[in-house]
Scaffold this motif. Sequence first.
Motif, mmCIF file in Angstrom:
data_model
loop_
_atom_site.group_PDB
_atom_site.id
_atom_site.type_symbol
_atom_site.label_atom_id
_atom_site.label_comp_id
_atom_site.label_asym_id
_atom_site.label_seq_id
_atom_site.Cartn_x
_atom_site.Cartn_y
_atom_site.Cartn_z
ATOM 1 N N ARG A 102 0.804 -1.212 0.000
ATOM 2 C CA ARG A 102 0.000 0.000 0.000
ATOM 3 C C ARG A 102 0.841 1.267 0.000
ATOM 4 O O ARG A 102 0.329 2.356 -0.215
ATOM 5 C CB ARG A 102 -0.921 0.003 1.223
ATOM 6 C CG ARG A 102 -1.894 -1.170 1.162
ATOM 7 C CD ARG A 102 -2.847 -1.169 2.310
ATOM 8 N NE ARG A 102 -3.669 0.021 2.228
ATOM 9 C CZ ARG A 102 -4.177 0.636 3.283
ATOM 10 N NH1 ARG A 102 -3.979 0.189 4.489
ATOM 11 N NH2 ARG A 102 -4.916 1.714 3.118
ATOM 12 N N GLY A 103 2.138 1.123 0.256
ATOM 13 C CA GLY A 103 2.992 2.296 0.344
ATOM 14 C C GLY A 103 4.206 2.204 -0.564
ATOM 15 O O GLY A 103 4.641 1.115 -0.941
ATOM 16 N N CYS A 104 4.744 3.357 -0.890
ATOM 17 C CA CYS A 104 5.948 3.442 -1.717
ATOM 18 C C CYS A 104 7.162 3.016 -0.894
ATOM 19 O O CYS A 104 7.037 2.672 0.282
ATOM 20 C CB CYS A 104 6.110 4.868 -2.240
ATOM 21 S SG CYS A 104 6.439 6.090 -0.945
ATOM 22 N N ALA A 105 8.327 3.065 -1.485
ATOM 23 C CA ALA A 105 9.552 2.661 -0.790
ATOM 24 C C ALA A 105 9.817 3.514 0.440
ATOM 25 O O ALA A 105 10.380 3.036 1.430
ATOM 26 C CB ALA A 105 10.737 2.732 -1.746
ATOM 27 N N ASP A 106 9.406 4.779 0.413
ATOM 28 C CA ASP A 106 9.607 5.662 1.562
ATOM 29 C C ASP A 106 8.581 5.443 2.662
ATOM 30 O O ASP A 106 8.779 5.883 3.791
ATOM 31 C CB ASP A 106 9.565 7.126 1.126
ATOM 32 C CG ASP A 106 10.740 7.496 0.254
ATOM 33 O OD1 ASP A 106 11.787 6.818 0.344
ATOM 34 O OD2 ASP A 106 10.619 8.457 -0.520
#
Length: 134
Positions: free
Chosen positions: A117-121
């Motif tokens: 659900r989230g980007c690498a950051d």
Amino acid sequence: MSDRLWRAVVPPYRMLDPGLLLAETTLVDTLAELCAVLPDEKRASCLLNEALIRAGATPQLIGRDGEWRMVVAGHDPHAAAATALAVLVAAHGWRRLKRCVRCGRPFIDRTNGVSRRGCADHPSRPRGCRTAER
């Protein structure tokens, strides 16, 4: 090749990973445009086809010692990135292109269950954290 047979093929993620990582880092505007037009897959496919044409992506089959692999030649460094993205979409549809729930940045979900659900950051759970035991 029938569509049903192609859908059963699991994309070779190890082979695609360098191109997909490149797509996430260098095709940021293209990924953002694709995510903005989805779920309109026809418009998204037109945008991705335009990116492939701009990059001059030309797939080639290379054999060595009886093993075959596909490589992409192109006059633009984005050729491999756009092609890896196209192969992923062809095998698993557009559902792997997502926006981060925290910052809205586009990313490519390469998890087995398409559950990221989230980007690498902004990973869904901080690395090293364990869930509470019952």
